[in-house]
Design an enzyme around this catalytic site. Structure first.
Site, PDB file in Angstrom:
ATOM      1  N   HIS A  19       0.844  -1.208   0.000  1.00 29.50           N
ATOM      2  CA  HIS A  19       0.000   0.000   0.000  1.00 29.50           C
ATOM      3  C   HIS A  19       0.874   1.251   0.000  1.00 29.50           C
ATOM      4  O   HIS A  19       0.610   2.205  -0.730  1.00 29.50           O
ATOM      5  CB  HIS A  19      -0.886   0.060   1.257  1.00 29.50           C
ATOM      6  CG  HIS A  19      -1.931  -1.011   1.359  1.00 29.50           C
ATOM      7  ND1 HIS A  19      -2.120  -1.745   2.498  1.00 29.50           N
ATOM      8  CD2 HIS A  19      -2.842  -1.448   0.472  1.00 29.50           C
ATOM      9  CE1 HIS A  19      -3.118  -2.595   2.312  1.00 29.50           C
ATOM     10  NE2 HIS A  19      -3.571  -2.441   1.089  1.00 29.50           N
ATOM     11  N   ARG A  93      -1.805  -6.260  -8.545  1.00 25.83           N
ATOM     12  CA  ARG A  93      -0.590  -7.012  -8.249  1.00 25.83           C
ATOM     13  C   ARG A  93      -0.383  -8.118  -9.277  1.00 25.83           C
ATOM     14  O   ARG A  93       0.697  -8.273  -9.823  1.00 25.83           O
ATOM     15  CB  ARG A  93      -0.689  -7.643  -6.846  1.00 25.83           C
ATOM     16  CG  ARG A  93      -0.643  -6.629  -5.732  1.00 25.83           C
ATOM     17  CD  ARG A  93      -1.191  -7.206  -4.459  1.00 25.83           C
ATOM     18  NE  ARG A  93      -2.586  -7.586  -4.618  1.00 25.83           N
ATOM     19  CZ  ARG A  93      -3.394  -7.944  -3.641  1.00 25.83           C
ATOM     20  NH1 ARG A  93      -2.951  -8.019  -2.414  1.00 25.83           N
ATOM     21  NH2 ARG A  93      -4.654  -8.245  -3.876  1.00 25.83           N
TER      22      ARG A  93
END
Ligand code: PNS
Length: 173
Positions: A19, A93
């Site tokens: 993050h 991702r």
């Protein structure tokens, strides 16, 4: 020049290095970035309260002048309009993220065409990292170094130990 305000929404339970990598990238791209913690009704059993998650995110982003941290309830697109934001930032991702992210981005665009979703990739070393996996490793006593900041690791270990005591009456070894 356009003034681009982006919202980076998520659960952040807890904030991970993945993050933070995305927040740093986003802060370079957008004029203003609001990290927005969603009150997610499906995720009732969170490790940290909204306020705790906000405090950790604030501590980890304090050096970034154009980044603020907030919480929101209800639809993300309504929150975007309320904040005069024109973009939503999401991280991708792996290919497995794509299907859900595409569905969300297209649905958000259908509801609110003024808001564009922008996808960014975190650094490769975070491509297998998620808050869920951090919580699981912590519960099983595994190593968290490199996955979350030190301060977050301490908070996670403390909380997991507290939960273990409340559930079993015993201390973690
Ligand atoms: O970190 P997460 O759990 O992947 O984040 C998911 C989040 C919070 C971005 C998503 O659940 C969300 O946008 N929630 C707000 C409610 C909403 O707008 N739902 C409709 C999405 S199409």
């Amino acid at each position: 020049m356009k003034n681009i305000v982006a919202i980076y929404p998520g659960s952040f339970d807890p904030v991970t290095n993945g993050h933070l990598d995305l927040i740093h990238r986003g802060s370079k791209l957008f004029d203003k970035l609001i990290v927005a913690i969603a009150r997610n009704l499906d995720k009732t059993a969170t490790l940290f309260s909204m306020e705790e998650r906000k405090q950790m995110l604030q501590a980890m982003t304090s050096e970034l002048d154009n980044v603020t941290v907030d919480t929101f309830e209800g639809l993300l697109v309504s929150y975007c309009i309320q904040q005069n934001a024109n973009a939503v930032l999401r991280g991708i991702r792996a290919i497995s993220d794509y299907e859900f992210e595409l569905q969300m981005a297209l649905m958000n665009r259908k509801m609110e065409p003024r808001v564009e979703t922008v996808f960014m990739m975190p650094a490769e070393q975070y491509s297998y990292l998620s808050s869920r996996i951090v919580r699981e490793i912590a519960k099983l006593g595994g190593p968290l170094n490199g996955l979350v900041p030190k301060m977050v690791e301490e908070r996670v270990r403390e909380r997991v130990a507290q939960r273990y005591i409340s559930a079993t009456g015993k201390h973690l070894l």
